[in-house]
Design a protein around this motif. Sequence first.
Motif, PDB file in Angstrom:
ATOM      1  N   THR A 161       0.831  -1.267   0.118  1.00  0.00           N
ATOM      2  CA  THR A 161      -0.068  -0.025  -0.007  1.00  0.00           C
ATOM      3  C   THR A 161       0.744   1.250   0.004  1.00  0.00           C
ATOM      4  OG1 THR A 161       0.031   0.208   2.455  1.00  0.00           O
ATOM      5  CG2 THR A 161      -1.705  -1.157   1.461  1.00  0.00           C
ATOM      6  N   VAL A 162       0.393   2.493  -0.386  1.00  0.00           N
ATOM      7  CA  VAL A 162       1.132   3.708  -0.510  1.00  0.00           C
ATOM      8  C   VAL A 162       1.655   3.943   1.022  1.00  0.00           C
ATOM      9  CG1 VAL A 162       1.101   6.163  -0.812  1.00  0.00           C
ATOM     10  CG2 VAL A 162      -0.113   4.503  -2.424  1.00  0.00           C
ATOM     11  N   SER A 163       0.892   3.736   2.102  1.00  0.00           N
ATOM     12  CA  SER A 163       1.352   3.701   3.522  1.00  0.00           C
ATOM     13  C   SER A 163       2.402   3.175   3.638  1.00  0.00           C
ATOM     14  CB  SER A 163      -0.223   3.533   4.291  1.00  0.00           C
ATOM     15  OG  SER A 163       0.306   3.953   5.624  1.00  0.00           O
ATOM     16  N   VAL A 166       5.494   4.346   2.045  1.00  0.00           N
ATOM     17  CA  VAL A 166       6.142   5.619   2.879  1.00  0.00           C
ATOM     18  C   VAL A 166       6.722   5.367   3.965  1.00  0.00           C
ATOM     19  CG1 VAL A 166       5.580   7.859   3.775  1.00  0.00           C
ATOM     20  CG2 VAL A 166       4.549   7.054   1.522  1.00  0.00           C
ATOM     21  N   ARG A 167       6.287   4.551   4.804  1.00  0.00           N
ATOM     22  CA  ARG A 167       6.851   4.327   6.209  1.00  0.00           C
ATOM     23  C   ARG A 167       7.923   3.200   5.991  1.00  0.00           C
ATOM     24  NH1 ARG A 167       3.737   5.553  10.299  1.00  0.00           N
ATOM     25  NH2 ARG A 167       1.460   6.227   9.896  1.00  0.00           N
ATOM     26  N   ASP A 202       0.125  14.624   1.200  1.00  0.00           N
ATOM     27  CA  ASP A 202      -0.128  13.356   1.458  1.00  0.00           C
ATOM     28  C   ASP A 202       0.828  12.456   1.983  1.00  0.00           C
ATOM     29  OD1 ASP A 202      -2.931  14.133   0.553  1.00  0.00           O
ATOM     30  OD2 ASP A 202      -2.506  13.375  -1.393  1.00  0.00           O
ATOM     31  N   TYR A 203       1.994  12.665   1.293  1.00  0.00           N
ATOM     32  CA  TYR A 203       3.190  12.027   1.996  1.00  0.00           C
ATOM     33  C   TYR A 203       3.344  12.182   3.447  1.00  0.00           C
ATOM     34  CZ  TYR A 203       7.906  10.151   1.741  1.00  0.00           C
ATOM     35  OH  TYR A 203       9.165   9.420   2.076  1.00  0.00           O
ATOM     36  N   LEU A 204       3.350  13.358   3.926  1.00  0.00           N
ATOM     37  CA  LEU A 204       3.534  13.679   5.141  1.00  0.00           C
ATOM     38  C   LEU A 204       2.491  13.057   6.174  1.00  0.00           C
ATOM     39  CD1 LEU A 204       4.839  17.226   5.536  1.00  0.00           C
ATOM     40  CD2 LEU A 204       6.055  14.931   5.783  1.00  0.00           C
ATOM     41  N   ASP A 205       1.182  13.013   5.576  1.00  0.00           N
ATOM     42  CA  ASP A 205      -0.124  12.412   6.342  1.00  0.00           C
ATOM     43  C   ASP A 205       0.022  11.124   6.578  1.00  0.00           C
ATOM     44  OD1 ASP A 205      -1.137  15.099   6.673  1.00  0.00           O
ATOM     45  OD2 ASP A 205      -2.367  14.774   4.824  1.00  0.00           O
ATOM     46  N   LEU A 206       0.874  10.194   5.602  1.00  0.00           N
ATOM     47  CA  LEU A 206       0.767   8.784   5.739  1.00  0.00           C
ATOM     48  C   LEU A 206       1.734   8.402   6.727  1.00  0.00           C
ATOM     49  CD1 LEU A 206       0.906   8.205   1.760  1.00  0.00           C
ATOM     50  CD2 LEU A 206      -0.796   7.420   3.511  1.00  0.00           C
TER      51      LEU A 206
END
Length: 208
Positions: A161-163, A166-167, A202-206
């Motif tokens: 997933t995108v989340s 990113v993590r 959105d990147y930071l929110d994830l």
Amino acid sequence: MKKQLVSLRDFLVTGTLGPVRPDMKLVEIAEALGSPDGWNVGEDAPVPLYWFFGNLEISFDNIAPYQINWFQIEGAAQLKGKFETLTKALKLSLDRFDGETKPSELLAAGLWDLEQATVYYAALSDDILLNICAGCVQVHFQVDTRFIGDREAVDYLNASTVSLLVRDVDSRTKVDSIYSYSRPATEEIPGAFNWRSLSGQDYLDLLR
């Protein structure tokens, strides 16, 4: 030539590196920085169109008056401390950034409008590509992909997933190169056909 102190933060915001602007021509660069340390010569080019000044590299258009296509700080992963000698003419103030600065840290630093800044990511061979584009500025990151083991990068990307991506990736990055383009930067890396993107916000929110 007297050395000038230039700001990395200002470069990231404006795309201008002290006397070097992305709208300059070859003759103007020669006047501002003097003779390059070296250059590459194309077979059909009437003049050398890729110049090196220390870790500053400049690509020029192949049609007179030889406008800058882009310039970059190469080897940015090695930036550390308070200052870095960039060229014979330019000393760089790192402004609390360095080669270990993460994408999330750049995005949270108040440099750009986060709805306009775009994070691009893709897989190419065994590599995960991650870049930030903000106006004419583009920051390329190296990603340490040892965490994916024997999997192909594209398989990891397709299964995540995108989340999760990113993590997984943010903390495993180093700054590779920082570019300034003569026009708003976009992703055009040969061989990477699966570019995906999300806004800086959105990147930071994830990551929250």
